[in-house]
Design a protein around this motif. Structure first.
Motif, mmCIF file in Angstrom:
data_model
loop_
_atom_site.group_PDB
_atom_site.id
_atom_site.type_symbol
_atom_site.label_atom_id
_atom_site.label_comp_id
_atom_site.label_asym_id
_atom_site.label_seq_id
_atom_site.Cartn_x
_atom_site.Cartn_y
_atom_site.Cartn_z
ATOM 1 N N GLY B 341 -47.382 -23.156 35.200
ATOM 2 C CA GLY B 341 -46.796 -21.813 35.287
ATOM 3 C C GLY B 341 -45.291 -21.800 35.126
ATOM 4 O O GLY B 341 -44.603 -20.849 35.507
ATOM 5 N N VAL B 342 -44.748 -22.858 34.534
ATOM 6 C CA VAL B 342 -43.290 -22.905 34.368
ATOM 7 C C VAL B 342 -42.852 -22.250 33.065
ATOM 8 O O VAL B 342 -41.670 -21.996 32.856
ATOM 9 N N ILE B 343 -43.837 -22.009 32.152
ATOM 10 C CA ILE B 343 -43.542 -21.197 30.968
ATOM 11 C C ILE B 343 -44.720 -20.247 30.736
ATOM 12 O O ILE B 343 -45.796 -20.429 31.326
ATOM 13 N N THR B 344 -44.493 -19.266 29.883
ATOM 14 C CA THR B 344 -45.573 -18.400 29.412
ATOM 15 C C THR B 344 -45.633 -18.582 27.905
ATOM 16 O O THR B 344 -44.704 -19.145 27.311
ATOM 17 N N PRO B 345 -46.710 -18.110 27.252
ATOM 18 C CA PRO B 345 -46.769 -18.229 25.795
ATOM 19 C C PRO B 345 -45.580 -17.559 25.116
ATOM 20 O O PRO B 345 -45.250 -17.901 23.982
ATOM 21 N N GLU B 346 -44.923 -16.632 25.809
ATOM 22 C CA GLU B 346 -43.807 -15.912 25.199
ATOM 23 C C GLU B 346 -42.484 -16.610 25.424
ATOM 24 O O GLU B 346 -41.420 -16.109 25.028
ATOM 25 N N PHE B 347 -42.515 -17.743 26.057
ATOM 26 C CA PHE B 347 -41.273 -18.474 26.353
ATOM 27 C C PHE B 347 -40.562 -18.850 25.052
ATOM 28 O O PHE B 347 -41.183 -19.354 24.108
ATOM 29 N N GLY B 348 -39.282 -18.555 24.990
ATOM 30 C CA GLY B 348 -38.490 -18.902 23.815
ATOM 31 C C GLY B 348 -37.301 -19.755 24.226
ATOM 32 O O GLY B 348 -36.864 -19.705 25.385
ATOM 33 N N ALA B 349 -36.810 -20.563 23.273
ATOM 34 C CA ALA B 349 -35.639 -21.395 23.572
ATOM 35 C C ALA B 349 -34.897 -21.659 22.270
ATOM 36 O O ALA B 349 -35.527 -21.810 21.210
ATOM 37 N N PRO B 350 -33.581 -21.703 22.314
ATOM 38 C CA PRO B 350 -32.799 -21.909 21.098
ATOM 39 C C PRO B 350 -32.939 -23.341 20.591
ATOM 40 O O PRO B 350 -33.113 -24.273 21.377
ATOM 41 N N CYS B 351 -32.870 -23.505 19.275
ATOM 42 C CA CYS B 351 -32.910 -24.860 18.693
ATOM 43 C C CYS B 351 -31.499 -25.420 18.741
ATOM 44 O O CYS B 351 -30.744 -25.370 17.778
ATOM 45 N N ASN B 352 -31.126 -25.932 19.874
ATOM 46 C CA ASN B 352 -29.771 -26.403 20.122
ATOM 47 C C ASN B 352 -29.666 -27.874 19.758
ATOM 48 O O ASN B 352 -30.032 -28.767 20.528
ATOM 49 N N LYS B 353 -29.183 -28.163 18.541
ATOM 50 C CA LYS B 353 -29.190 -29.541 18.035
ATOM 51 C C LYS B 353 -28.165 -30.428 18.716
ATOM 52 O O LYS B 353 -28.093 -31.634 18.460
ATOM 53 N N SER B 354 -27.329 -29.823 19.618
ATOM 54 C CA SER B 354 -26.351 -30.661 20.313
ATOM 55 C C SER B 354 -27.029 -31.514 21.384
ATOM 56 O O SER B 354 -26.504 -32.539 21.804
ATOM 57 N N VAL B 355 -28.225 -31.098 21.841
ATOM 58 C CA VAL B 355 -28.951 -31.868 22.854
ATOM 59 C C VAL B 355 -29.738 -33.000 22.203
ATOM 60 O O VAL B 355 -29.662 -34.150 22.595
ATOM 61 N N VAL B 356 -30.480 -32.610 21.176
ATOM 62 C CA VAL B 356 -31.321 -33.569 20.487
ATOM 63 C C VAL B 356 -31.482 -33.098 19.054
ATOM 64 O O VAL B 356 -31.443 -31.900 18.770
ATOM 65 N N GLY B 357 -31.651 -34.023 18.121
ATOM 66 C CA GLY B 357 -31.744 -33.675 16.716
ATOM 67 C C GLY B 357 -32.954 -32.822 16.416
ATOM 68 O O GLY B 357 -33.969 -32.891 17.105
ATOM 69 N N CYS B 358 -32.877 -31.996 15.370
ATOM 70 C CA CYS B 358 -34.029 -31.208 14.936
ATOM 71 C C CYS B 358 -33.842 -30.938 13.454
ATOM 72 O O CYS B 358 -32.787 -31.246 12.887
ATOM 73 N N ASN B 360 -33.999 -28.091 10.183
ATOM 74 C CA ASN B 360 -33.528 -26.727 10.075
ATOM 75 C C ASN B 360 -34.672 -25.734 10.113
ATOM 76 O O ASN B 360 -35.579 -25.785 9.292
ATOM 77 N N HIS B 361 -34.610 -24.878 11.115
ATOM 78 C CA HIS B 361 -35.628 -23.820 11.212
ATOM 79 C C HIS B 361 -35.080 -22.754 12.139
ATOM 80 O O HIS B 361 -34.156 -23.004 12.920
ATOM 81 N N ALA B 362 -35.680 -21.598 12.079
ATOM 82 C CA ALA B 362 -35.271 -20.527 12.995
ATOM 83 C C ALA B 362 -35.705 -20.906 14.396
ATOM 84 O O ALA B 362 -36.749 -21.549 14.572
ATOM 85 N N SER B 363 -34.906 -20.516 15.406
ATOM 86 C CA SER B 363 -35.267 -20.836 16.785
ATOM 87 C C SER B 363 -36.605 -20.211 17.130
ATOM 88 O O SER B 363 -36.925 -19.104 16.696
ATOM 89 N N ALA B 364 -37.413 -20.971 17.907
ATOM 90 C CA ALA B 364 -38.753 -20.503 18.242
ATOM 91 C C ALA B 364 -38.679 -19.466 19.335
ATOM 92 O O ALA B 364 -38.108 -19.728 20.404
ATOM 93 N N ALA B 370 -43.001 -22.652 18.354
ATOM 94 C CA ALA B 370 -42.388 -23.941 18.722
ATOM 95 C C ALA B 370 -43.271 -25.095 18.275
ATOM 96 O O ALA B 370 -42.800 -26.120 17.785
ATOM 97 N N ILE B 371 -44.598 -24.914 18.403
ATOM 98 C CA ILE B 371 -45.533 -25.958 17.943
ATOM 99 C C ILE B 371 -45.462 -26.056 16.424
ATOM 100 O O ILE B 371 -45.404 -27.143 15.844
ATOM 101 N N LYS B 372 -45.439 -24.871 15.774
ATOM 102 C CA LYS B 372 -45.384 -24.834 14.313
ATOM 103 C C LYS B 372 -44.174 -25.612 13.799
ATOM 104 O O LYS B 372 -44.281 -26.420 12.883
ATOM 105 N N HIS B 373 -43.011 -25.333 14.421
ATOM 106 C CA HIS B 373 -41.790 -25.985 13.958
ATOM 107 C C HIS B 373 -41.587 -27.363 14.558
ATOM 108 O O HIS B 373 -40.714 -28.103 14.135
ATOM 109 N N SER B 374 -42.371 -27.669 15.591
ATOM 110 C CA SER B 374 -42.191 -28.934 16.326
ATOM 111 C C SER B 374 -40.736 -29.082 16.766
ATOM 112 O O SER B 374 -40.093 -30.111 16.526
ATOM 113 N N CYS B 375 -40.225 -28.033 17.420
ATOM 114 C CA CYS B 375 -38.798 -27.987 17.761
ATOM 115 C C CYS B 375 -38.473 -28.898 18.951
ATOM 116 O O CYS B 375 -38.979 -28.691 20.063
ATOM 117 N N ASN B 376 -37.626 -29.863 18.722
ATOM 118 C CA ASN B 376 -37.305 -30.843 19.774
ATOM 119 C C ASN B 376 -36.537 -30.226 20.950
ATOM 120 O O ASN B 376 -36.907 -30.459 22.104
#
Ligand SMILES: [Zn+2]
Lengths: 465, 620
Positions: B341-358, B360-364, B370-376
């Motif tokens: 219960g720490v996220i919901t299906p609507e949970f969104g997060a920016p693709c912030n490449k300063s934390v970890v590499g990713c 190029n894609h629009a933020s999920a 997020a699964i589609k883009h496999s956003c790190n």
């Protein structure tokens, strides 16, 4: 009453029936041990059982002849019969050797062994001789003549050589003992030379023969058991030296005697008899332990020599090899045996035990019928022997009694040595098991011997003395 | 002197002997066992008859492991005693000349050994060894010859039953047979020197079933060592019983196809039927032809070569190779986060490449994308929420609680422990737990930021391809699985009890739908990482993974099941050191396997050709 009817009426039926039963069991055993699938018919003459059946028929025919002849003839003609058998023993020495001995007279498979018939001749002459002497006044001459009668055929038999039959002839010594012809006169002659001693008789001299035999038998059994260790399946890790079992058996026998004495003997004699039994046990146990520890203390080469002589050594080519296999066959029979014609070790086909249809025929019998069978067989022999002695003791004529005893003792010797060699209690000397072993001579001689006895017994009342 | 009393002395003497003999007989026959053993030694022979091993069928009833039985007439020169050549030749139906020549031929056939130092040539032939005099006799010939061999010392028949593999595939599944070792003989009296035993794979796991029951005949033998008759009319004999046939869940044609696809590459494919847990294919590449490992001679020739081959063909990679799972792991972290219960299906997060590499894609803006883009970066955020749930004041103690919960979920997916699959050579993989990190960093010396690489399936996490395929099956089943297994029936019985028991992952069924939708988008929506797995008439749900690897190119991996509505196949593909991500190699390979299995034909011919033709540099 007609003569034939009285003969049948006076015949000793228990002995006759036990004889017939023995013949049937023996024939069945020969059939089983020599069984050949290709010729399953028991009348098949090309097989050993077919031949044995013929011998059996001849033996019964001879028995009938003997039974029909007047019994007096055996006493009257004992000298010619004895001489004739001696003559045959001489003749046989000029025949070619078969299996290392000149023992066979005749052609091919139908040969006979004169030594078997010499037993009858000797028995008759010994009976005749003893019936003519007054044992109360026996002297050295009596003893020497009796011994000469026995010794003459013995020497001839040793020349063949036939060690087994040679040993069997010593059975006559027991008959002499029963009749009071002992070595006492010889011993007295020696002892009385010592100044100041004048014995009329000595106990040792009088009972010299049974004492000698007890000593010999006990020594041999002790020696044979001295290397053995008894193990029991229900008592693992317990190994009892074989010598203990000898002493334990002696103790058991003494105990049986004591109980027997309590029941039978008169109160007055009881104390003395008990003392004799206890003394006898102590002496026997003492002798046995002397032999045992003496033997253990021997140097190894001396031990070897004794072991080789008694056949205790495992020698793949030697006679003990046979004995070991025979013992395996007997011992593997278990309580109820492997079943008729199921002897896997000792059948003729498997051939693991040589001579399993002749000298070692006890093997297949023991393997097939187990302890149940062997116990009955031993009991049957015991019954027969006791019966013959009962018959012997009821004779009015000394001739009849002496003859009956010779039959008993010869039969006993064959029983004791033959079965003894199957159970490791006797050295391997080839003598047949009466009524069982394949072969015509033994079958005929024992049958004739038996029928002479039956005839003498049935006419015992005709003898006036 | 009372002579009449002497009768008793004689009677006593006779009766005493009778009693002694009767007791001796009782002791020998009833009490003492040694004579029974001695008699058996003398006259009985135990003949063992080994039945042929149980055979193996695939799920469509094709025989994939069978037996070839034949007999050899063996000869030991040292044991031959005055051989009657004429009689012997007549027995085996040869001429005397042929028999004599055969002896010479055997000696010649063994060759000679040339000693360089002494310049001497010595024959390899040894008189004490058994050589086949006649090879591969038929049953009829043996029945005619064998009974008479007792008359010819030095000759004996030898039954040889050998495996044969009509399809040269699945070597790492079926394993192989080899001669028993002394330890194995000591351990199990079933075996005699020279017997074969399963040494790997199913042959080893199902050894007790496959070997069957030995037949035993007791024979009475004569002094000449001839068999006379059966002992006690065969009362104690038992007949040989062949082991039951094993029916596998494996589809041998799919297996063969998978092996074809991975030619020239190192990698694995594991396909499972989600409804039953039956393994449809288990491809390990490179592999070997199982027919090479038949018989002592072949094994001694090929086994050392296979063992020393740097591409390790003997290694069953799907069972024994532990890889970091890469991005496929994100599916599990998504499910755990939803369940916690720490996220919901609507949970969104920016693709912030300063934390970890990713890439190029629009933020999920939601979980499926997020699964589609496999956003790190997205999954760092998800994992932080799982591990740091603010249940404790100290961030370290808090991370400990969070990780404990996470490990618990992971174990319920069959990770971090050996699956109880019916084969040998399984490895457990690794799910790092509190104890693991305490040992690594020290107690209360680590928190989410220390261990965050596990968010994206890198770092310490290790998983076998079999476990990965099982995860695909669990997602396809929306929460449960049967332990993956090979054997679906043993004779007339079903699989082993273990494979009839459902295991449940600790995630509620309702959470799977959004994950499955994300997996669909991976393949079917623009921007998805697994577009190369797309099939027109079958809806595939998948997830790519690109596993970073310090020793070379990234590994390419793909996890999928299909069809979406009624899953019939769950699959994991793992291709080592493939240039390009999971989408480039593993995804198309998985789609080809799925199409082959579901449609039995391939429409994407170009895709197939690309994969088959690819030979990676390390295999050249
Ligand atoms: Zn991203």
């Amino acid at each position: 009453m007609r003569k034939g009817e009285s003969l049948v009426a006076h015949m000793d039926w228990p002995l006759f029936v036990s004889y017939i039963v023995m013949l049937i069991i023996g024939m069945a055993t020969v059939y089983s041990v020599a069984y050949n699938e290709d010729h399953p018919n028991i009348y098949e003459y090309s097989e050993k059982y077919g031949k044995q059946l013929v011998w059996l028929g001849i033996s019964l025919f001879l028995g009938l002849m003997v039974f029909l002849i007047d019994s007096d003839i055996y006493r009257k003609f004992s000298v010619p019969i004895y001489v004739f058998t001696l003559f045959l023993l001489v003749i046989v020495l000029f025949t070619p050797k078969i299996n290392g001995a000149r023992a066979w007279l005749g052609i091919g498979t139908m040969g006979v062994q004169p030594a078997e018939f010499a037993k009858i001749g000797t028995a008759l002459l010994l009976a005749r001789f003893i019936s003519t002497v007054n044992v109360k006044q026996q002297n050295i001459q009596t003893v020497l003549i009796a011994n000469a009668i026995i010794l003459m055929p013995m020497v001839l038999i040793l020349l063949q050589p036939d060690a087994g039959t040679f040993v069997v002839f010593t059975s006559f010594l027991f008959v002499m003992y029963r009749e009071g012809i002992t070595y006492d006169p010889l011993i007295l002659k020696l002892i009385n030379r010592i100044p100041g001693i004048r014995f009329k008789e000595t106990w040792v001299g009088g009972h010299f023969i049974p004492i000698l035999f007890v000593v010999i038998i006990l020594s041999v059994i002790t020696l044979l058991m001295s290397n053995e260790k008894l193990e029991f399946s229900f008592l693992p890790n317990v190994k009892v030296p074989g010598f203990y079992s000898v002493v334990a058996t002696l103790f058991l026998i003494s105990l049986i005697f004591l109980i027997f004495l309590r029941v039978v003997s008169a109160r007055r004699e009881r104390g003395r008899a008990t003392l004799v039994v206890i003394l006898g046990f102590s002496m026997a146990a003492g002798l046995s332990s002397m032999v045992n520890y003496g033997f253990q203390g021997l140097r190894s080469h001396q031990k070897d020599r004794i072991e080789l002589f008694l056949g205790m050594k495992e020698d793949p080519n030697g006679k003990d090899y046979n004995r070991n296999r025979a013992m395996a066959a007997v011992g593997s029979g278990g309580f109820l045996g492997k079943g008729y014609r199921e002897a896997s070790v000792s059948s003729v086909r498997s051939n693991h035990v040589p001579e399993s249809e002749t000298d070692f025929i006890f093997c297949p019998f023991a393997e097939e019928w187990g302890f149940a069978g062997t116990f009955i067989l031993v009991a049957l022999y015991m019954f027969m022997l006791v019966r013959i002695i009962i018959i012997a003791e009821r004779q009015r004529a000394v001739f009849n009694r002496v003859y009956a005893y010779t039959v008993a003792m010869i039969l006993f010797y064959h029983f004791a040595i033959n079965i003894g060699m199957n159970i490791g209690f006797a050295p391997v000397i080839g003598i047949p098991l009466p009524f069982f072993s394949y072969g015509g001579s033994s079958m005929m001689s024992f049958s004739v011997m038996m029928f002479i006895l039956l005839k003498l017994d049935s006419q015992r009342r005709d003898v006036l003395q | 002197m009372n002579l009449d009393a002497r009768r008793y002395v004689i009677l006593a003497f006779i009766l005493m002997v009778g009693v002694i003999y009767a007791s001796r007989l009782f002791y020998m026959q009833v009490v003492d066992d040694q004579w029974v053993l001695r008699a058996q030694e003398i006259a009985e022979k135990r003949w063992e008859i080994s039945p042929p091993r149980g055979v193996l069928f695939d799920r469509t009833g094709k025989k994939i492991v069978s037996n070839r039985t034949y007999y050899n007439l063996m000869m030991v020169e040292d044991e031959i005693e005055d051989l009657d050549t004429a009689k012997f030749a007549k027995l085996i139906g040869w001429t005397r000349e042929e028999v004599r020549n055969r002896f010479k031929e055997i000696v010649r056939g063994e060759g000679t050994y040339y000693n360089k130092n002494t310049h001497k040539r010595t024959p390899n032939y040894q008189k004490i060894r058994a050589y086949p005099f006649m090879k591969e006799l038929t049953l009829e010939e043996v029945a005619r010859i064998a009974p008479h061999l007792d008359n010819f010392k030095g000759f004996h028949e030898e039954i040889t039953s050998m495996r044969s593999y009509p399809y040269a595939n699945g070597a790492n599944i079926v394993g192989y047979l080899s001669e028993v070792s002394q330890e194995e003989i000591d351990e199990d009296r079933f075996y005699k020197p020279g017997n074969n035993i399963g040494k790997a794979g199913l042959e080893r796991f199902y050894e007790k079933e496959l070997r069957g029951r030995k037949g035993i005949r007791y024979i009475v033998t004569s002094a000449m060592n001839n068999a006379i008759e059966s002992y006690a009319d065969g009362k104690y004999d038992t007949s040989a019983l062949q082991g039951p046939p094993l029916k596998l869940g494996v589809d041998i044609l799919l297996q063969a196809y998978g092996e074809k696809l991975l030619k020239g590459k190192r990698g694995c494919i594991v396909a499972i039927e989600p409804l039953t847990g039956e393994i449809l294919a288990l491809v390990s590449s490179p592999s070997y032809d199982p027919n090479l490992m038949i018989g002592k001679r072949n094994i001694s020739m090929y086994y050392p070569k296979l063992l020393l081959d740097p591409s390790t063909p003997l290694l069953p990679r799907p069972l024994a190779s532990e890889y970091p799972p890469g991005s496929t792991f994100k599916l599990l972290n998504s499910l755990i986060a939803l369940q916690e219960g720490v996220i919901t299906p609507e949970f969104g997060a920016p693709c912030n490449k300063s934390v970890v590499g990713c890439h190029n894609h629009a933020s999920a803006g939601n979980l499926a994308d997020a699964i589609k883009h496999s956003c790190n970066p997205y999954y760092y955020a998800v994992m932080r929420r799982i591990v740091q749930q603010n249940r404790k004041k100290s961030v370290f103690a808090d991370a400990e609680v969070g990780l404990n919960r996470w490990v618990d979920y992971m174990k319920s997916f069959g990770l971090g422990r050996k699956l109880e699959t019916d084969i040998t050579g399984l490895r457990p993989g690794l799910i790092p737990d509190v104890a693991f990190y305490d040992k690594w960093y020290g107690h209360h010396r680590w928190a989410f930021s220390t261990i965050r690489s596990i968010s994206i399936g890198q770092g310490e996490v290790m998983i076998t391809p079999l476990q990965m395929a099982n995860i695909a099956a669990i997602i396809a089943n929306k929460g449960w699985y049967y332990t993956p297994h090979f054997v679906k029936s043993i004779g007339s019985k079903g699989p082993l009890p273990e494979y009839r028991r459902k295991h449940f992952a600790k995630i509620d069924t309702k959470h799977y739908d959004i994950i499955i939708e994300g997996m669909r988008r991976v393949v079917y929506e623009p921007g998805g990482t697994g577009r190369r797995a797309l099939l027109k008439d079958i809806v595939i749900c998948g997830k790519t993974g690109t596993v970073q690897n310090p020793h070379g190119e990234d590994h390419s991996t793909f996890l999928a099941f299909a069809p979406m509505d009624k899953p019939k196949i769950a699959i994991a593909v793992f291709i080592e050191n493939a240039k390009g991500g999971g989408g480039l190699w593993a995804a198309p390979t998985a789609s080809l396997m799925i199409e082959k299995y579901l449609n039995r034909k391939i429409t994407e011919k170009d895709r197939e050709k690309t994969i088959i033709d690819a030979v990676f540099s390390y295999m050249r």
